[in-house]
Design a protein around this motif. Sequence first.
Motif, PDB file in Angstrom:
ATOM      1  N   ALA A   1       7.446  -0.388  -0.426  1.00  0.00           N
ATOM      2  CA  ALA A   1       7.749   0.719   0.659  1.00  0.00           C
ATOM      3  C   ALA A   1       7.982   0.069   1.955  1.00  0.00           C
ATOM      4  O   ALA A   1       8.624   0.440   2.819  1.00  0.00           O
ATOM      5  N   PHE A   2       6.918  -0.896   2.466  1.00  0.00           N
ATOM      6  CA  PHE A   2       7.050  -1.614   3.646  1.00  0.00           C
ATOM      7  C   PHE A   2       8.418  -2.127   3.827  1.00  0.00           C
ATOM      8  O   PHE A   2       9.205  -2.373   4.892  1.00  0.00           O
ATOM      9  N   ALA A   3       9.171  -3.023   2.797  1.00  0.00           N
ATOM     10  CA  ALA A   3      10.352  -3.448   2.458  1.00  0.00           C
ATOM     11  C   ALA A   3      11.524  -2.360   3.096  1.00  0.00           C
ATOM     12  O   ALA A   3      12.633  -2.916   3.760  1.00  0.00           O
ATOM     13  N   LYS A   4      11.398  -1.290   2.938  1.00  0.00           N
ATOM     14  CA  LYS A   4      12.380  -0.394   3.361  1.00  0.00           C
ATOM     15  C   LYS A   4      12.124   0.252   4.802  1.00  0.00           C
ATOM     16  O   LYS A   4      12.731   1.329   5.190  1.00  0.00           O
ATOM     17  N   ASN A   5      11.245  -0.300   5.362  1.00  0.00           N
ATOM     18  CA  ASN A   5      10.877   0.164   6.908  1.00  0.00           C
ATOM     19  C   ASN A   5      12.135   0.056   7.745  1.00  0.00           C
ATOM     20  O   ASN A   5      12.883  -0.966   7.784  1.00  0.00           O
TER      21      ASN A   5
END
Length: 233
Positions: A185-189
């Motif tokens: 999820a953080f990678a798609k920030n």
Amino acid sequence: MADSVEPASDTAETEVAAPKPEKQKSLARIQAVPWLIVILLIAATVWLFWRAFIFQEEGDPVGSAMLAFEKQNSLTVFSSRFEVTAESTNTTSLGPINLAESRQAAIIPVTIEYRVNLASVGRDRIAWDADTETMDITLPTLKISTPNLDEARKKVYTEGVWVSRGASENLSRENSLQAEEKAAAFAKNPEVLALARQAAKDAIRQNLTIPLQVAGYDDITVNVRFDGEKVQE
């Protein structure tokens, strides 16, 4: 009057048969074969060297760009390393009775890579303006790798009066799954994605500008964007 007898010659004449022309030709051909192979190998080596390091597709900058993309194939343009915190609880029960409860918190380092599939960049994604020596390239969407959890460097904090081996394994497994989901999820920030896209544009621009300048396009401008982005004015 006695007949005169000529004395025998001291040196005997030996006749040596000359080799046949056909055998001479066959022998010459056999001796020439190794040299022919050597010449062909040298010619092939020179051609491969010229094709790899000297050859330039003059007048076709789009072809040169595609050749550069073909050699790089999949390009890693950005790598993000960060830490993810996960927390899980485990309850050991005997029927309706809870015998023990344990909790485990973990801080796990994670690495995620962002790649561009250059193999899918064809002529339909490259526009060339010969008058202004400007090349516009449209890249496909960035590919995000599966989060790589550095389990060997994770920090674990466990609470509980008694934590069995099975409970500890369950807590660790749950924390790893939770950390992977949070990392994905953080990678798609949006902010991280913006950094990755900018890194990709800079890498593609640099990788193409220098070879094309060497090919003779001194004032070339390379504009890079991703699918869905507006064309730069």
